[in-house]
Design an enzyme around this catalytic site. Structure first.
Site, PDB file in Angstrom:
ATOM      1  N   HIS A 272       0.826  -1.217   0.000  1.00  0.00           N
ATOM      2  CA  HIS A 272       0.000   0.000   0.000  1.00  0.00           C
ATOM      3  C   HIS A 272       0.859   1.266   0.000  1.00  0.00           C
ATOM      4  CE1 HIS A 272      -3.778  -2.162   0.454  1.00  0.00           C
ATOM      5  NE2 HIS A 272      -3.127  -2.983   1.271  1.00  0.00           N
TER       6      HIS A 272
ATOM      7  N   GLU B  23      -8.143  -7.673 -17.405  1.00  0.00           N
ATOM      8  CA  GLU B  23      -6.912  -8.205 -17.978  1.00  0.00           C
ATOM      9  C   GLU B  23      -6.972  -9.727 -18.070  1.00  0.00           C
ATOM     10  OE1 GLU B  23      -2.104  -8.483 -16.967  1.00  0.00           O
ATOM     11  OE2 GLU B  23      -3.361  -7.031 -15.919  1.00  0.00           O
TER      12      GLU B  23
ATOM     13  N   ARG C 180      -4.526 -36.554 -43.570  1.00  0.00           N
ATOM     14  CA  ARG C 180      -3.268 -37.284 -43.382  1.00  0.00           C
ATOM     15  C   ARG C 180      -3.531 -38.785 -43.249  1.00  0.00           C
ATOM     16  NH1 ARG C 180       2.168 -37.122 -44.282  1.00  0.00           N
ATOM     17  NH2 ARG C 180       3.328 -38.159 -42.597  1.00  0.00           N
TER      18      ARG C 180
ATOM     19  N   LEU D 291      -0.632 -34.774 -32.705  1.00  0.00           N
ATOM     20  CA  LEU D 291      -1.421 -35.362 -33.786  1.00  0.00           C
ATOM     21  C   LEU D 291      -0.899 -34.969 -35.165  1.00  0.00           C
ATOM     22  CD1 LEU D 291      -5.046 -35.048 -32.363  1.00  0.00           C
ATOM     23  CD2 LEU D 291      -3.599 -37.077 -32.469  1.00  0.00           C
TER      24      LEU D 291
END
Length: 380
Positions: free
Chosen positions: A180, A243, A269, A338
Site C-alpha cells: 500500500h 486483464e 493425413r 497429432l
C-alpha cells in the site's frame, strides 16, 4: 452450439477486423517475427481503422463504447490469425482502463488522442527482476522532490517495452508502506534517465517487443501521477479482472482454432493406408478436446456477458483465466502430437501456436496465483 452473446453490430465489426488483418498484418507478420518488433505504421493503421481506444470517449478520438464484446472480437480474430505481436489487447483492455478511469481531465487531453490514433503506444511496467506476482517485493522507487518525483529502479519482461511512448510504472512512493505504499507514475518517451535495455529473446510471440526498462533518476512531473498517491495496489486490483478475462478470451479462441486445423489435418493425413481420422484413438482425442472447448466456451461467453454488464468479479475472472489458458496449453500439446513431425516445423500454425501460447498461463497472474485467489474466496 450457436453463440448468443453477439449482435449484428459485433458481427460487422468482426468482418472489419478480418479485413484489417488481411490487409495490414498478415502480409507483414513474417518480417515482424524476424525483426522482433512490429512497425509503428501498423499501430497507426489500427488507429485509423478505429481499433484503438474502443472504450475511450468520442471527444478524445475513441470508440465511445464500454461494450467488452468488441474487445472479445478483436482478441478472437487476432488469435485465429496467429498475430499476437500487434498487442492491441494490451493497449486497449489492460492499459486503457487506467487512463480512462484514473487520469485527470488534463491527462486525458494530453494522452488519449494519441492513444486512439496509434501515435502513442503504451506499456505498463510492474514486473522486476526480483518481483513478479508479489507486489510487496517491488523496489523501483520514487522520491518526492516538491514539484516532481525522482524515479529509480528497473523493470523486466515489459510488453511493448521498445515501442512504448508512454509507460505506466509501478513505483514505491512510501518506503514503509508495503503493497500500500505504491503509486502509478507515467514515464514518457524522451525523459532524461529513461533507458531501454535489450529486446528480450523469447521462445514465442517473436514479433511482440518485450524489454528491460531502466530508470536512472528520472525526473517525473507531479502531474504525471496517475490516480491516488499510494493507491496503486487498489488501482491494480480493480483492473485485473478485465486483464485476466482478455487473456482467457484469447486462450479459448486459440484452443478452438487449433482443434479446427487439427481436425482438418487428421482427415487428410494417412497412416498405414487409412486417414488418421479413421483410428479410434484419434477420434477420442478430438472428441475430448471438442468437449472441453465447448464447455469452456460456454463459461467464457457468460463471463464476457457479465463483464459487459459490469457484473464479473475477480474470482470468476481468475477461474476463466486459469482454466482457459491451461486448456489452451493442453490442446496445443495434443494437436502438435497429432500433427506428428510436421507439428514440430515452424512453418506450421500448430508449432507457432504451441510456442506463442505457452506464456498464457504465466502473465496476467500465474495459474498458481489464480487458484490461490479462488481458494481464499472459498476457504478464507
Amino acid at each position: 452450439m450457436k453463440r448468443q452473446i453477439f449482435a449484428p453490430e459485433h458481427d460487422a465489426f468482426r468482418e472489419t477486423v478480418r479485413a484489417f488483418l488481411a490487409r495490414e498484418v498478415e502480409p507483414h507478420y513474417e518480417q515482424w517475427e524476424k525483426d522482433g518488433i512490429v512497425s509503428r505504421e501498423a499501430w497507426r493503421a489500427a488507429g485509423k481503422q478505429g481499433l484503438l481506444g474502443l472504450a475511450v470517449d468520442e471527444e478524445y478520438g475513441g470508440g465511445g463504447t464500454a461494450d467488452f464484446r468488441y474487445s472479445a472480437v478483436l482478441a478472437e480474430e487476432f488469435t485465429r490469425a496467429g498475430a499476437p505481436g500487434l498487442a492491441l489487447g494490451l493497449h486497449n483492455d489492460i492499459i486503457g482502463p487506467y487512463l480512462t478511469g484514473l487520469a485527470t481531465e488534463e491527462q486525458k487531453r494530453r494522452w488519449l488522442p494519441g492513444f486512439c490514433d496509434g501515435t502513442l503506444i503504451t506499456a505498463i511496467a510492474m514486473t522486476e527482476p526480483g518481483a513478479g506476482s508479489d507486489l510487496q517485493g517491488i523496489r523501483t522507487h520514487a522520491e518526492d522532490r516538491g514539484d516532481h518525483w525522482v524515479l529509480g529502479g528497473s523493470k523486466t519482461f515489459i510488453s511493448n517495452g521498445i515501442l512504448a511512448d508512454l509507460v505506466i510504472v509501478v513505483a514505491r512512493t512510501t518506503p514503509e508502506g508495503g503493497a500500500h505504499g505504491l503509486s502509478l507514475l507515467v514515464v514518457e518517451r524522451g525523459m532524461a534517465g529513461f533507458e531501454r535495455g535489450r529486446n528480450l529473446d523469447k521462445i514465442g510471440q517473436k514479433a511482440q517487443d518485450t524489454a528491460e526498462l531502466f530508470f536512472h533518476d528520472v525526473r517525473v512531473p507531479k502531474e504525471n501521477l496517475l490516480g491516488q498517491l499510494n493507491g496503486a495496489f487498489v488501482h491494480l486490483m480493480t483492473n485485473l479482472a478485465q486483464e485476466r478475462l482478455s487473456i482467457a478470451v484469447s486462450a479459448i479462441a486459440a484452443a478452438e482454432h487449433l482443434l479446427e486445423i487439427t481436425t482438418a489435418y487428421v482427415k487428410e493425413r494417412e497412416a498405414f493406408g487409412r486417414p488418421l481420422a479413421a483410428k479410434q484413438h484419434i477420434r477420442f482425442e478430438v472428441a475430448e478436446m471438442a468437449t472441453e472447448c465447448a464447455v469452456t466456451r460456454t463459461f467464457l461467453d457468460r463471463c464476457i456477458e457479465d463483464h459487459s454488464n459490469g457484473e464479473l468479479d475477480a474470482v470468476h475472472a481468475s477461474m476463466a483465466k486459469w482454466w482457459a489458458t491451461e486448456l489452451q496449453k493442453r490442446v496445443a500439446d495434443r494437436c502438435l502430437q497429432l500433427h506428428g513431425g510436421y507439428g514440430y516445423m515452424s512453418e506450421y500454425p500448430v508449432a507457432r501456436a504451441f510456442t506463442d501460447g505457452r506464456i498464457q498461463t504465466i502473465y496476467g497472474g500465474t495459474t498458481e496465483i489464480m487458484k490461490e485467489i479462488i481458494g481464499r474466496s472459498l476457504l478464507g
